[in-house]
Design an enzyme around this catalytic site. Structure first.
Site, PDB file in Angstrom:
ATOM      1  N   CYS A 107      53.103  17.702  28.997  1.00  0.00           N
ATOM      2  CA  CYS A 107      52.784  19.197  27.846  1.00  0.00           C
ATOM      3  C   CYS A 107      53.039  20.376  28.569  1.00  0.00           C
ATOM      4  CB  CYS A 107      51.079  19.348  28.851  1.00  0.00           C
ATOM      5  SG  CYS A 107      50.506  20.528  29.920  1.00  0.00           S
ATOM      6  N   GLN A 308      38.736  34.278  37.256  1.00  0.00           N
ATOM      7  CA  GLN A 308      40.385  33.430  38.156  1.00  0.00           C
ATOM      8  C   GLN A 308      40.614  32.433  38.126  1.00  0.00           C
ATOM      9  OE1 GLN A 308      43.190  35.285  39.125  1.00  0.00           O
ATOM     10  NE2 GLN A 308      42.326  37.029  39.107  1.00  0.00           N
ATOM     11  N   TYR A 337      40.943  46.952  34.315  1.00  0.00           N
ATOM     12  CA  TYR A 337      41.398  45.498  34.226  1.00  0.00           C
ATOM     13  C   TYR A 337      40.464  44.807  34.760  1.00  0.00           C
ATOM     14  CZ  TYR A 337      45.654  48.174  32.319  1.00  0.00           C
ATOM     15  OH  TYR A 337      46.429  49.314  32.055  1.00  0.00           O
ATOM     16  N   GLU A 358      37.261  47.268  31.699  1.00  0.00           N
ATOM     17  CA  GLU A 358      37.748  45.760  31.458  1.00  0.00           C
ATOM     18  C   GLU A 358      37.043  46.220  29.747  1.00  0.00           C
ATOM     19  OE1 GLU A 358      38.543  42.586  32.224  1.00  0.00           O
ATOM     20  OE2 GLU A 358      37.978  42.673  30.430  1.00  0.00           O
ATOM     21  N   ASP A 406      44.975  44.971  37.773  1.00  0.00           N
ATOM     22  CA  ASP A 406      45.287  43.892  37.666  1.00  0.00           C
ATOM     23  C   ASP A 406      45.254  43.300  36.140  1.00  0.00           C
ATOM     24  OD1 ASP A 406      44.868  41.335  38.289  1.00  0.00           O
ATOM     25  OD2 ASP A 406      43.373  41.259  37.925  1.00  0.00           O
ATOM     26  N   CYS A 433      50.344  39.531  37.560  1.00  0.00           N
ATOM     27  CA  CYS A 433      50.344  38.001  37.705  1.00  0.00           C
ATOM     28  C   CYS A 433      51.513  37.436  37.041  1.00  0.00           C
ATOM     29  CB  CYS A 433      49.451  37.149  36.767  1.00  0.00           C
ATOM     30  SG  CYS A 433      48.823  37.934  35.207  1.00  0.00           S
TER      31      CYS A 433
HETATM   32  N1  SAH Z   1      40.694  41.765  37.712  1.00  0.00           N
HETATM   33  C1  SAH Z   1      39.749  40.685  37.404  1.00  0.00           C
HETATM   34  C2  SAH Z   1      40.940  40.462  35.875  1.00  0.00           C
HETATM   35  C3  SAH Z   1      42.247  39.826  35.995  1.00  0.00           C
HETATM   36  S1  SAH Z   1      42.519  39.559  34.162  1.00  0.00           S
HETATM   37  C4  SAH Z   1      39.636  39.363  37.987  1.00  0.00           C
HETATM   38  O1  SAH Z   1      40.495  39.306  39.067  1.00  0.00           O
HETATM   39  O2  SAH Z   1      39.424  38.391  37.932  1.00  0.00           O
HETATM   40  C5  SAH Z   1      42.855  40.803  33.351  1.00  0.00           C
HETATM   41  C6  SAH Z   1      41.615  41.769  32.359  1.00  0.00           C
HETATM   42  O3  SAH Z   1      42.603  42.410  31.891  1.00  0.00           O
HETATM   43  C7  SAH Z   1      40.733  40.270  31.793  1.00  0.00           C
HETATM   44  O4  SAH Z   1      39.437  41.018  32.291  1.00  0.00           O
HETATM   45  C8  SAH Z   1      41.663  41.426  30.463  1.00  0.00           C
HETATM   46  O5  SAH Z   1      40.047  41.104  29.594  1.00  0.00           O
HETATM   47  C9  SAH Z   1      41.482  42.609  30.708  1.00  0.00           C
HETATM   48  N2  SAH Z   1      42.516  43.218  29.536  1.00  0.00           N
HETATM   49  C10 SAH Z   1      43.254  43.085  28.969  1.00  0.00           C
HETATM   50  N3  SAH Z   1      43.624  44.326  28.498  1.00  0.00           N
HETATM   51  C11 SAH Z   1      42.745  45.182  28.940  1.00  0.00           C
HETATM   52  C12 SAH Z   1      43.164  46.794  28.845  1.00  0.00           C
HETATM   53  N4  SAH Z   1      43.783  47.345  27.394  1.00  0.00           N
HETATM   54  N5  SAH Z   1      42.052  47.241  28.725  1.00  0.00           N
HETATM   55  C13 SAH Z   1      41.347  47.104  29.662  1.00  0.00           C
HETATM   56  N6  SAH Z   1      41.109  45.388  30.058  1.00  0.00           N
HETATM   57  C14 SAH Z   1      42.212  44.870  30.074  1.00  0.00           C
END
Ligand code: SAH
Length: 477
Positions: A107, A308, A337, A358, A406, A433
């Protein structure tokens, strides 16, 4: 577990590679014309964990070859590009892991499972150290004690096998061929078991897999999310239409086999892109969400929102990030985010006020619910593009002390970063990430008055080449 770590390999190396070649070969018919077979020695690794070799004055990448190893490889040419694939390994590095379970190679998701875990962490450390050199020296990567079975979300796609029976699995790299995927070393074993039952039931209920080319058929994917601490389990059946014949009996049969399932949903996906989930969903059993605990707080997770995938390492990641922010209880904090609000809510205990932003509506709804569930009163969540929202905050002349960000793999954007600079928070904690885009964004911020104080990689994705990295920046006076 011990069986998993010790099985296979030993003194039958070429048999192992014969297998691997056959698997890789079937998945990559597109790799071009065979032009040579030659002996090479691996000189290093790419940032994706592929072996680097020299051939005919060119640098080629070979999957699953480790530094110092000699191998006979087959060279392919496609257009202007050359590819090399291991035919036979001649000697073995001490960094080579004993052969893991059989399907993973195919995969392509566990790019570095052929390395021992110690070699994996050394490799990741070097990638981060090299990328972050302009900003200083990152701390040693935070490793995982049991780097297997960690995923709390498994998604499989339905298709037909050669006998035209319904099967579920993952697409082979660059192809539309489905590989059954039971027994991956990073999947939650219970989730895999449930997916197998769903597939067996699909067969006995005579449900047809959806065919992307013809638009015919019904079942597209099955997703299982597991609350690793709570034990709650969500099953999402993704179908091309809401007309699920026999759904009551299907749900009954599934629950009979797996009474541990907490909720079952039907998601309708009529899109023709690569997104797994569509917008519309229907709860077939239970409350439609599951609960999990992270850093002492309870989080409600819905089918569509981001959570996560390695909760054991997520706790370490969040604790580290929040400690870096050095909160003393008064600060105004932005969690950008923010997904379902996890970082901001965990940080809220130590902050004055938290504002989460978000893009995904479902995630924001979960974040608001999660603050209520945990009795948190100093956090607010907004649905917006993080860049636009920061621009607005900057225009209003808000006073922000700390920003957590994030972003997804693509990193942040100019709108966000330039507004951040205008807002002048004294500390910025950047969780990423994808260290490549993080390094790009750090370069921007360090040119605009910020200094990188500390960098901490965390192994959130053992067996894969993905790396998570936290950077703390402070405002230069
Ligand atoms: N901090 C969170 C999520 C991180 S993942 C955690 O630790 O679980 C990144 C996140 O960014 C996702 O939820 C995605 O929906 C959001 N995202 C992506 N593009 C974005 C944007 N332009 N503005 C705001 N959020 C965004």
């Amino acid at each position: 577990m011990s069986k998993r770590k010790n099985n296979g390999f030993k003194k039958r190396p070429n048999k192992q590679f014969k297998n691997q070649n056959r698997q890789a070969g079937t998945g990559k018919q597109s790799q071009g014309k065979k032009i040579a077979t030659t002996e090479v020695t691996c000189q290093g690794l790419t940032s994706e964990g592929k072996g680097i070799v020299q051939w005919d004055g060119k640098q080629l990448e070979v999957e699953q070859l480790l530094p110092g190893e000699k191998a006979e490889v087959t060279i392919y040419k496609k257009g202007r590009f050359f590819n090399a694939e291991i035919k036979r390994l001649i000697n073995f590095s001490d960094d080579r892991a004993r052969q893991p379970k059989k399907y993973d190679d195919e995969c392509g998701g566990c790019q570095i499972q052929h390395m021992t875990y110690e070699a994996q962490t050394r490799f990741k450390q070097k990638v981060v150290d090299d990328l972050m050199k302009p900003f200083g020296k990152p701390e040693p990567i935070i490793t995982m004690d049991h780097p297997y079975d960690y995923r709390n979300k498994n998604v499989m796609t339905f298709g037909l096998n050669k006998k035209r029976q319904i099967i579920s699995g993952l697409y082979a790299p660059n192809s539309h061929r489905i590989i059954p995927m039971m027994g991956s070393i990073i999947h939650d074993p219970k989730a895999d078991e449930i997916i197998q039952t769903v597939t067996d039931l699909a067969k006995s209920f005579k449900l047809q897999p959806y065919n992307e080319d013809t638009g015919q058929g019904f079942l597209r994917h099955v997703m299982v999310k597991v609350g690793k601490k709570s034990g709650e389990i969500m099953v999402v059946i993704v179908a091309a239409s809401p007309m699920f014949k026999g759904k009551k009996n299907f749900v009954k049969a599934l629950r009979k086999d797996h009474p541990e399932i907490s909720t079952i949903l039907l998601n309708i996906n009529q899109r023709n892109d690569s997104m797994v989930l569509g917008d519309q969903e229907k709860v077939l059993f239970g409350k439609g969400t599951i609960i999990d605990t992270l850093c002492g707080l309870e989080f409600e997770i819905s089918a569509k929102s981001f959570y996560q995938i390695n909760p054991v390492q997520t706790e370490k990641l969040y604790n580290e990030a929040i400690e870096m922010a050095g909160l003393i209880g008064k600060e105004k904090v932005v969690d950008a985010y923010c997904g379902i609000g996890t970082i901001g809510l965990v940080a809220s205990k130590k902050a004055g006020k938290v504002i989460g932003v978000e893009l995904n509506n479902d995630a924001v709804r979960d974040a608001i619910r999660n603050s209520k569930r945990n009795g948190i009163q100093n956090a607010r969540f907004y649905q917006a593009d993080a860049g636009e929202y920061m621009t607005q905050l900057a225009a209003q002349g808000e006073n922000i002390d700390v920003v957590f960000l994030d972003p997804p793999r693509s990193g942040s954007d100019e709108a966000f970063l330039s507004s951040l600079v205008k807002l002048k928070p004294s500390r910025v904690v950047y969780i990423s990430c994808n260290p490549e885009t993080q390094a790009r964004d750090l370069k921007y911020l360090t040119k605009k008055g910020y200094e990188v104080k500390r960098m901490q990689p965390v192994d959130m994705f053992p067996q894969t080449s993905h790396i998570e990295s936290i950077a703390l920046l402070t405002k230069q006076s």
